[in-house]
Design a protein around this motif. Sequence first.
Motif, PDB file in Angstrom:
ATOM      1  N   THR A  19     -37.056   9.555  36.097  1.00  0.00           N
ATOM      2  CA  THR A  19     -36.434   9.105  34.840  1.00  0.00           C
ATOM      3  C   THR A  19     -36.432  10.095  33.512  1.00  0.00           C
ATOM      4  OG1 THR A  19     -36.133   7.164  33.130  1.00  0.00           O
ATOM      5  CG2 THR A  19     -38.373   7.860  33.912  1.00  0.00           C
ATOM      6  N   GLN A  21     -36.166  10.710  29.731  1.00  0.00           N
ATOM      7  CA  GLN A  21     -36.095   9.862  28.427  1.00  0.00           C
ATOM      8  C   GLN A  21     -35.967  10.676  27.171  1.00  0.00           C
ATOM      9  OE1 GLN A  21     -36.725   6.465  28.313  1.00  0.00           O
ATOM     10  NE2 GLN A  21     -36.659   6.119  30.788  1.00  0.00           N
ATOM     11  N   ASP A  22     -35.476  10.121  26.363  1.00  0.00           N
ATOM     12  CA  ASP A  22     -35.614  11.200  24.997  1.00  0.00           C
ATOM     13  C   ASP A  22     -36.795  11.173  24.249  1.00  0.00           C
ATOM     14  OD1 ASP A  22     -33.849  12.253  22.939  1.00  0.00           O
ATOM     15  OD2 ASP A  22     -34.299  10.819  21.472  1.00  0.00           O
ATOM     16  N   ALA A  27     -41.947   6.586  26.719  1.00  0.00           N
ATOM     17  CA  ALA A  27     -41.693   6.020  28.076  1.00  0.00           C
ATOM     18  C   ALA A  27     -42.837   6.032  28.901  1.00  0.00           C
ATOM     19  CB  ALA A  27     -40.509   6.923  28.643  1.00  0.00           C
ATOM     20  N   THR A  66     -34.956  14.004  28.614  1.00  0.00           N
ATOM     21  CA  THR A  66     -33.482  14.151  28.851  1.00  0.00           C
ATOM     22  C   THR A  66     -33.215  15.217  27.773  1.00  0.00           C
ATOM     23  OG1 THR A  66     -31.482  13.014  28.457  1.00  0.00           O
ATOM     24  CG2 THR A  66     -33.046  12.423  26.961  1.00  0.00           C
ATOM     25  N   ALA A  71     -30.631   8.309  28.462  1.00  0.00           N
ATOM     26  CA  ALA A  71     -31.922   7.855  29.442  1.00  0.00           C
ATOM     27  C   ALA A  71     -31.397   7.079  30.741  1.00  0.00           C
ATOM     28  CB  ALA A  71     -32.726   6.562  28.554  1.00  0.00           C
ATOM     29  N   ASP A 259     -35.010  -0.522  30.063  1.00  0.00           N
ATOM     30  CA  ASP A 259     -36.474   0.047  29.316  1.00  0.00           C
ATOM     31  C   ASP A 259     -36.035   0.171  27.820  1.00  0.00           C
ATOM     32  OD1 ASP A 259     -35.492   2.631  29.010  1.00  0.00           O
ATOM     33  OD2 ASP A 259     -36.551   3.505  30.564  1.00  0.00           O
ATOM     34  N   GLN A 261     -35.659   2.698  26.110  1.00  0.00           N
ATOM     35  CA  GLN A 261     -34.645   3.656  25.636  1.00  0.00           C
ATOM     36  C   GLN A 261     -33.211   3.869  26.295  1.00  0.00           C
ATOM     37  OE1 GLN A 261     -36.688   7.613  24.965  1.00  0.00           O
ATOM     38  NE2 GLN A 261     -38.638   6.592  25.464  1.00  0.00           N
TER      39      GLN A 261
END
Length: 274
Positions: A19, A21-22, A27, A66, A71, A259, A261
């Motif tokens: 995954t 994520q920002d 996360a 990311t 995300a 999730d 995000q």
Amino acid sequence: MTSTSTRTYPEGVPCWVDTQQDDPQAAQDFYAGLFGWTFTTVSPPGAPVYAIAALEGRDVAGLGQTQDGLAQWNTYIAVDDADATVARLTAAGGEVTDPGQDGPFGRGVNLRDPAGVPFRLWQAGQHQGAQAVNEPGSWNFSDLHTDEPGSIAFYAGAFGWAVEDLGFGTMIRRPGYGEHLAATVDPTILDRQAGVGAPPGFEDVIAWVAALEPRVAPHWHVSLSVADRDTAAERAERLGGEVLSTEDSQWTRTAFVRDPQGAVFTASQFTPPD
């Protein structure tokens, strides 16, 4: 009883999920709380963060930073030779979005299929792929959500997949995968599946085709196993996620989760018929 040897993936078998994520740390906190994962950062200093999630010391998934603020969960398909596979895929209408680079862990290549669906290849080096699967807290399946028969044919032609409609779902088989599992890490797979009345050839199943939801673009979707759907759903919400829907079927109880995000996945409890 399952062998403790390294799990390997023949060409054409999905082998890894991660995954993007920002906020990778936030996360990690969410997924650690939900699944009990521990994380080890493997990216070099100064590079975008990438960490390996483990369940009781076995690799289960990746979590990276990311680059576009989006995300999402990604699915990787094992290949023996990334360049040769890319040549086949692009000739069939696929598009490379990131060719990747060879490294000690392996090489990932990002592509889009002819319908524009993102997916990834993995040519293994030191990292073979997920080492814990199909048990609570680990990856279960990835599903291709599409209404385009041509999209399914693209993958089937590239990877030797067999697609079969079972009525309650459409399974994607990589013929011979069950034999590989029985010979390497899962010697009792055939007996176990016979014991729950699994459909013929289920030992070769590596993915599913799912109907496309209204107003949603075609995509690959990740399901993660849980011991109890309701407990996992409650925990996800307590950790800041959102349960979008739940569903009960003959074989599973699932929760569709977003999730904190914005990445979506399915939490799936296996409930075989009596």
